[in-house]
Design a protein around this motif. Structure first.
Motif, PDB file in Angstrom:
ATOM      1  N   ALA A   6       0.832  -1.198   0.000  1.00 52.11           N
ATOM      2  CA  ALA A   6       0.000   0.000   0.000  1.00 52.11           C
ATOM      3  C   ALA A   6       0.866   1.247   0.000  1.00 52.11           C
ATOM      4  N   ASP A   7       2.039   1.162   0.627  1.00 49.91           N
ATOM      5  CA  ASP A   7       2.929   2.325   0.683  1.00 49.91           C
ATOM      6  C   ASP A   7       3.412   2.712  -0.716  1.00 49.91           C
ATOM      7  N   ALA A  61      -4.992   1.626   1.962  1.00 53.26           N
ATOM      8  CA  ALA A  61      -4.583   0.568   2.894  1.00 53.26           C
ATOM      9  C   ALA A  61      -5.703  -0.455   3.079  1.00 53.26           C
ATOM     10  N   ASP A 112      -5.609  -4.521   1.719  1.00 51.48           N
ATOM     11  CA  ASP A 112      -5.818  -5.626   2.654  1.00 51.48           C
ATOM     12  C   ASP A 112      -6.980  -6.520   2.211  1.00 51.48           C
TER      13      ASP A 112
END
Length: 258
Positions: free
Chosen positions: A125-126, A200, A204
């Protein structure tokens, strides 16, 4: 002897010429030999010349031929011009198709490196947030989609409050540049945007459903399933996921990479 008495030899009737006395007979009986000479004259007379060809008729025929030739020539020129126009249109259409194919090929080349997908997508996600931040710094608006390419770059769509859209390309090194901008429309500001928290949660949920790497995320104004996500699995399949507003997966589909 009385002078008033006429003798037979000196009577007025005897003195009158024979021609005067018998005009009808003279008229009815032609002089001897005249008929024979007339027949001979008619027999020996040359044949009447053939009637001359009408010069006017010749002009009409000649003029008609010239007019026909002009019509045919003009028609040929017009037909040739029309064919040339059609050929030009076909050439322009073919050029446009070639241009479209070229653009498609360029887009395809962005997406592929000889079919190698080893650099396509990310599970982080980063990484996605970093690319979106770089794009936001280069253009105006909120991020509503990110599409990762096989060369490590990404295309990010930004939507402004007035509906204007800006496409920003972020290369593998993180450098961002504006690709295109569309003018404002009536859509207004987007309802869902790709901020850090949303990204994020999406990563997930998507990777929990299909193990692999995130290839694309798109937000729309559909309240039922505003998040569309594509995941590339280890088997080379592209799994398309629809997430609802709470980031729960509501539908899945698979598209094999050809």
């Amino acid at each position: 002897m009385d002078d008033k008495n006429s003798t037979p030899g000196t009577s007025p009737a005897a003195a009158q010429p024979a021609d005067d006395r018998r005009p009808e007979a003279l008229a009815a009986s032609p002089a001897p030999g005249h008929a024979g000479r007339a027949d001979a004259t008619e027999a020996s007379a040359p044949a009447a010349p053939a009637p001359k060809r009408s010069r006017t008729r010749g002009w009409l025929i000649g003029g008609g031929a010239v007019l026909t030739a002009a019509i045919l020539t003009g028609g040929g020129i017009a037909l040739g011009a029309e064919m040339a126009d059609e050929a030009a249109d076909l050439a322009a259409s073919a050029s446009s198709d070639d241009s479209d194919d070229s653009r498609d090929a360029d887009d395809s080349s962005d997406d592929s490196t000889n079919g190698d997908v080893s650099n396509l997508g990310t599970a982080s996600a980063d990484d996605l947030v970093a690319m979106i931040d770089a794009a936001s710094a280069a253009g105006e608006g909120e991020p509503t989609s990110i599409d990762l390419k096989r060369d490590g770059s990404a295309e990010v769509t930004l939507e402004a409050a007035d509906g204007a859209e800006t496409e920003v390309r972020v290369d593998a090194g993180g450098e961002a540049s504006v690709v295109s901008t569309e003018s404002a429309d009536d859509d207004g500001a987007p309802l869902y945007v790709l901020d850090a928290d949303a990204i994020a949660a999406i990563v997930d949920a998507a990777l929990a459903e299909a193990d692999g790497r995130i290839v694309e995320i798109e937000a729309d104004d559909d309240g039922t399933s505003p998040w569309d996500v594509t995941v590339l699995t280890a088997a080379g399949d592209f799994v398309e996921l629809d997430l609802d507003a709470g980031f729960a997966v509501v539908s899945t589909g698979t598209d094999t990479d050809d």
